[in-house]
Design an enzyme around this catalytic site. Structure first.
Site, PDB file in Angstrom:
ATOM      1  N   GLY A   1       0.792  -1.317  -0.038  1.00 13.92           N
ATOM      2  CA  GLY A   1       0.095  -0.081  -0.129  1.00 13.92           C
ATOM      3  C   GLY A   1       0.774   1.327  -0.005  1.00 13.92           C
TER       4      GLY A   1
ATOM      5  N   ALA B   1      -0.954   8.940   1.077  1.00 13.28           N
ATOM      6  CA  ALA B   1      -0.471  10.393   1.329  1.00 13.28           C
ATOM      7  C   ALA B   1       0.332  10.715   2.579  1.00 13.28           C
ATOM      8  CB  ALA B   1      -1.712  11.222   1.527  1.00 13.28           C
TER       9      ALA B   1
ATOM     10  N   ASP C   1     -12.091   8.693   8.688  1.00  8.19           N
ATOM     11  CA  ASP C   1     -12.023   8.547   7.098  1.00  8.19           C
ATOM     12  C   ASP C   1     -12.503   7.017   7.062  1.00  8.19           C
ATOM     13  OD1 ASP C   1     -11.042   8.959   4.745  1.00  8.19           O
ATOM     14  OD2 ASP C   1      -9.128   8.614   4.821  1.00  8.19           O
TER      15      ASP C   1
END
Lengths: 303, 249
Positions: A33, A36, A145
């Site tokens: 993965g 940001a 999130d």
């Protein structure tokens, strides 16, 4: 110091990271993965698979480690991945970076899972998530999130796991990480201050996005209710989703109960349908049989 | 521990300054006064990432002890929020590491502490970041090439204000544009913490003319009243007014 650096870290396959403080050795397998806030690698430690998170931004590691430690307080269930180690390592001769190690969850993101296995999984997955959110909210934090990409379904256990802890925010503070589509602020339906309803909105939006028709139209409107109405597959859940979008559920348990009511109703409907379907199917067979016999008899007598 | 007010300038631009002073020098001088400068470079849809003209974006931010990002217009919203947050953490971090040096000796950096202690330090940084008074001056490049990106800028600022409002600590922001008619910079919105003001300001954001980034920064920084010794700044170059606006003043 260059300030426009990207937080991702490139490690070679087979490279070994040796912790400076705890002396454990991790052999990198491959990158799994990148975001940001850093990179995540699959690695092995003593033949055991683990996930290593490493970032150029040292504050990201500190913050997420703090969060993972805080999650350990919840004893009833495992919230987020299990934290195994925190350390620094030289990734090359000159560069020392902090990293942390967590359990490796071999899973499929919710959106891909439902695409493969069907919409019948939507309710069980959502219920599992609400169960976890309830415990998280109990200790005064929101997930923040919440989106299909951050929800992994474990291939073995079929359990939904929240993998990215970067957005976890204390009640009353500003949500530190969000994605527009799942953020109630973006849709003009509330503030970005952390409260339980923030997560329930994001979960409702995530459920909606499982309908391909809704997802494909999501960037064309700023009215999420109009968007919800576009998807046929969301009809059975629309009432609950709408209530969550409006912030009318004050607790994850309330929303979970509402969803399980739908589940029972669905089951009852299916059972009733089955009962009705089976006899009529037989009646049809008998009648066709009778017609054929009559025809055969007529034919026999005529001849 | 008193961090006072965290002061930032957020510059949104799409390229090179072409008139007036060197923005990098100005930025350096502003940073010395305790104001960090964050710069977001907005790319054209067909532009490759990091084109030559936007190199200045990174250089201004670096000189201004801030953060820079170069993005396409549709990613502007997330970027404004992330850049501000990150720059704020950085400001507090450098403050905290100064304190650390005082406590543990000259050569102590956060990285020299064991991971557990670092976590504690980070918790302090985070608490300060959430509760500190944040003052952001938004400076928007409204030169001709920015015209079709204005809608994205408006959305991004709307979104940014929403995030500011969610903070525990106080905040205030103001919005300036450059260039403006017969002026280098124009105040569109004086310091406020009202979330609804942005919408009223935006119809006024007419775009056109040259890009005097350096001069614009220098004039806009005056909005921070507490900044001392503005007088020592020479006024030379401040008159980088676009003559194409005509002389009807």
């Amino acid at each position: 110091m260059t300030l426009s650096i990207h937080p991702t870290v490139h490690l070679a396959n087979q490279q070994t990271l040796t912790g400076i403080w705890n002396k454990r050795r991790y052999k990198i397998v491959r990158k799994i993965g990148e975001g940001a806030r850093g990179s995540i690698y699959l690695a092995t430690m003593n033949q055991r698979f683990v996930a290593v998170k490493i970032s150029q931004d040292t504050s990201v590691i500190s913050r997420e480690v703090n969060t993972l430690n805080m999650l350990k307080k919840v004893q009833a269930i495992q919230l987020g991945p299990l934290l195994l180690d925190v350390d620094d390592a030289y990734i090359n001769k000159h560069e020392k970076l902090p990293f942390y190690v967590m359990e490796y969850i071999d899973g499929v993101p919710m959106n891909r899972f439902i695409k493969q296995k069907g919409m019948k999984w939507l309710l069980p997955i959502s219920s599992q998530l609400l169960h976890q959110l309830y415990y998280l909210h109990q200790i005064g934090y929101v997930y923040g999130d919440l989106k299909p990409e951050n929800i992994l379904i474990d291939k073995q256990t079929k359990q939904a796991r929240l993998v990215d802890v970067g957005g976890i925010t204390q009640f009353g503070r500003s949500i530190r990480e969000y994605s527009a589509t799942y953020d109630r602020g973006y849709w003009g339906l509330g503030s970005r201050k952390a409260d339980p309803a923030y997560d329930l909105f994001a979960l409702a939006a995530s459920m909606m996005m499982m309908d391909p028709k809704i997802k494909s139209h999501s960037s064309q409107t700023k009215n999420i209710f109009a968007l919800l109405a576009r998807g046929n597959q969301m009809k059975p859940y629309a009432a609950v989703i709408e209530k969550a979008l409006k912030g009318h559920y004050s607790s994850a348990l309330d929303m979970k109960r509402a969803l399980s009511k739908i589940a029972t109703r669905n089951k009852a409907n299916q059972a009733r349908k089955k009962k009705l379907d089976e006899p009529s199917y037989k009646v049809e067979l008998i009648s066709i049989g009778t017609i054929l016999t009559v025809h055969a008899l007529i034919l026999y007598y005529v001849l | 521990m008193d961090t006072g007010t965290i002061k930032q300038i957020l510059l949104i631009t799409d390229g090179c300054s072409n008139q007036g002073e060197d923005p990098i020098e100005v930025s350096h001088a502003i940073a010395k006064k305790g104001i960090s400068i964050n710069v977001i470079g907005v790319l054209e849809d067909d532009q490759s990432e990091d084109p030559l003209g936007l190199r200045e974006v990174n250089e201004i931010a670096q000189a201004g002890k801030g953060i820079s990002r170069i993005v396409y217009a549709d990613l502007l919203s997330e970027t404004v929020q992330a850049v501000t947050q990150q720059a704020m953490t950085q400001t507090i971090q450098s403050f905290v590491s100064k304190e650390l040096k005082e406590i543990f000796g000259k050569n102590t950096d956060e990285e020299d502490l064991p991971p557990e202690t670092r976590g504690e330090v980070h918790r302090v940084i985070e608490d300060l970041g959430e509760s500190a008074h944040l003052q952001v001056l938004i400076l928007v490049d409204t030169s001709a090439s920015m015209q079709h990106k204005m809608e994205a800028v408006k959305d991004a600022l709307d979104d940014f204000i929403l995030s500011l409002q969610a903070r525990t600590g106080q905040h205030s922001y103001s919005i300036y544009q450059f260039p403006a008619r017969n002026q280098v910079v124009k105040e569109l919105l004086p310091w406020t913490s009202d979330g609804k003001s942005v919408a009223k300001v935006f119809p006024k954001l007419a775009a056109g003319g040259i890009t005097p980034t350096g001069a614009a920064l220098k004039q806009a920084v005056r909005a921070f009243q507490t900044v001392p010794a503005l007088e020592e700044w020479s006024d030379e170059g401040d008159d980088a007014v676009d003559t194409s606006y005509g002389s009807s003043s």
